[in-house]
Enzyme design. Sequence first.
Site, PDB file in Angstrom:
ATOM      1  N   GLY A  10      -1.722   6.289  -1.984  1.00 41.23           N
ATOM      2  CA  GLY A  10      -1.865   4.859  -2.266  1.00 41.23           C
ATOM      3  C   GLY A  10      -3.303   4.471  -2.555  1.00 41.23           C
ATOM      4  O   GLY A  10      -3.769   3.411  -2.142  1.00 41.23           O
ATOM      5  N   ALA A  11      -4.014   5.316  -3.297  1.00 41.53           N
ATOM      6  CA  ALA A  11      -5.444   5.100  -3.560  1.00 41.53           C
ATOM      7  C   ALA A  11      -5.713   4.169  -4.730  1.00 41.53           C
ATOM      8  O   ALA A  11      -6.850   4.038  -5.164  1.00 41.53           O
ATOM      9  CB  ALA A  11      -6.124   6.446  -3.805  1.00 41.53           C
ATOM     10  N   ASN A  12      -4.698   3.504  -5.240  1.00 40.34           N
ATOM     11  CA  ASN A  12      -4.888   2.656  -6.420  1.00 40.34           C
ATOM     12  C   ASN A  12      -5.202   1.200  -6.090  1.00 40.34           C
ATOM     13  O   ASN A  12      -5.491   0.406  -6.980  1.00 40.34           O
ATOM     14  CB  ASN A  12      -3.665   2.740  -7.333  1.00 40.34           C
ATOM     15  CG  ASN A  12      -2.406   2.260  -6.638  1.00 40.34           C
ATOM     16  OD1 ASN A  12      -2.343   2.188  -5.417  1.00 40.34           O
ATOM     17  ND2 ASN A  12      -1.396   1.957  -7.428  1.00 40.34           N
ATOM     18  N   GLY A  14      -6.358  -1.782  -2.575  1.00 44.18           N
ATOM     19  CA  GLY A  14      -6.632  -2.078  -1.174  1.00 44.18           C
ATOM     20  C   GLY A  14      -7.519  -1.073  -0.476  1.00 44.18           C
ATOM     21  O   GLY A  14      -8.515  -0.591  -1.024  1.00 44.18           O
ATOM     22  N   ILE A  15      -7.144  -0.754   0.763  1.00 41.17           N
ATOM     23  CA  ILE A  15      -7.909   0.170   1.602  1.00 41.17           C
ATOM     24  C   ILE A  15      -8.036   1.537   0.935  1.00 41.17           C
ATOM     25  O   ILE A  15      -9.098   2.162   0.962  1.00 41.17           O
ATOM     26  CB  ILE A  15      -7.239   0.316   2.988  1.00 41.17           C
ATOM     27  CG1 ILE A  15      -7.329  -0.997   3.761  1.00 41.17           C
ATOM     28  CG2 ILE A  15      -7.874   1.446   3.794  1.00 41.17           C
ATOM     29  CD1 ILE A  15      -6.478  -1.030   5.027  1.00 41.17           C
ATOM     30  N   GLY A  16      -6.968   2.013   0.326  1.00 45.29           N
ATOM     31  CA  GLY A  16      -6.984   3.315  -0.326  1.00 45.29           C
ATOM     32  C   GLY A  16      -7.993   3.389  -1.457  1.00 45.29           C
ATOM     33  O   GLY A  16      -8.725   4.369  -1.593  1.00 45.29           O
ATOM     34  N   SER A 141      -2.868  -1.429   9.499  1.00 40.71           N
ATOM     35  CA  SER A 141      -2.857  -2.741   8.886  1.00 40.71           C
ATOM     36  C   SER A 141      -3.036  -3.758   9.993  1.00 40.71           C
ATOM     37  O   SER A 141      -2.708  -3.498  11.151  1.00 40.71           O
ATOM     38  CB  SER A 141      -1.535  -2.925   8.148  1.00 40.71           C
ATOM     39  OG  SER A 141      -0.886  -4.092   8.488  1.00 40.71           O
ATOM     40  N   TYR A 175       8.529  -2.402   9.222  1.00 39.86           N
ATOM     41  CA  TYR A 175       7.163  -1.974   8.910  1.00 39.86           C
ATOM     42  C   TYR A 175       6.364  -1.791  10.197  1.00 39.86           C
ATOM     43  O   TYR A 175       5.697  -0.776  10.408  1.00 39.86           O
ATOM     44  CB  TYR A 175       6.487  -3.005   8.008  1.00 39.86           C
ATOM     45  CG  TYR A 175       5.036  -2.680   7.710  1.00 39.86           C
ATOM     46  CD1 TYR A 175       4.708  -1.758   6.730  1.00 39.86           C
ATOM     47  CD2 TYR A 175       3.997  -3.277   8.407  1.00 39.86           C
ATOM     48  CE1 TYR A 175       3.387  -1.440   6.453  1.00 39.86           C
ATOM     49  CE2 TYR A 175       2.686  -2.986   8.146  1.00 39.86           C
ATOM     50  CZ  TYR A 175       2.380  -2.067   7.175  1.00 39.86           C
ATOM     51  OH  TYR A 175       1.071  -1.753   6.900  1.00 39.86           O
TER      52      TYR A 175
END
Length: 181
Positions: A10-12, A14-16, A141, A175
Amino acid sequence: MHERCVIITGANSGIGKAAAIQFASKGYTVIMACRNLEISKTAQTEIIKTANNRNVHLMEVDMSSFHSIRSFCTHFINKFEKADILIHNAAYFNHGEKYQLSPDQIELTFATNVFGPFLMTALLLDPLKKSDDARILFAGSNIIKHFFNEKTEIHFDNLQGEYKDSRSHWVYKMYCQSKMA
């Protein structure tokens, strides 16, 4: 410093994405493990430009799919010698979604946030063992802060929403349960 390699799911965004920029800026080889390559190409270009590091690779993986995870790990092992850091950042959280199953018939939130990272970690143990200082990290999160107190328990009897007909299915709750797991 010898060449270091970090995999970030998920590096695309936010945090990633922020982590990818930081690691790329420090000269790491960054593997952006993302579900949607079309959307992620823009982020990859931005990370390369911002960090002035061309060793930012985009590889496809859907963390809810065991087949996709196995394929990603095979491709990674064939292309790279080792992994120094594995960051599990990708997560599924979609407000208002109805109960959904992954391709492997696991509740989608748990498949993406728990079972997928577990499988990926197991499949990447050999490349991680080749590092002199391997790390495996799980991104969290701020939502989870509402669920960390001594009275909160994981509902092990309903991890996949088995009782969706008698207990309400709420993606937010799933979640939080998955992040606690």
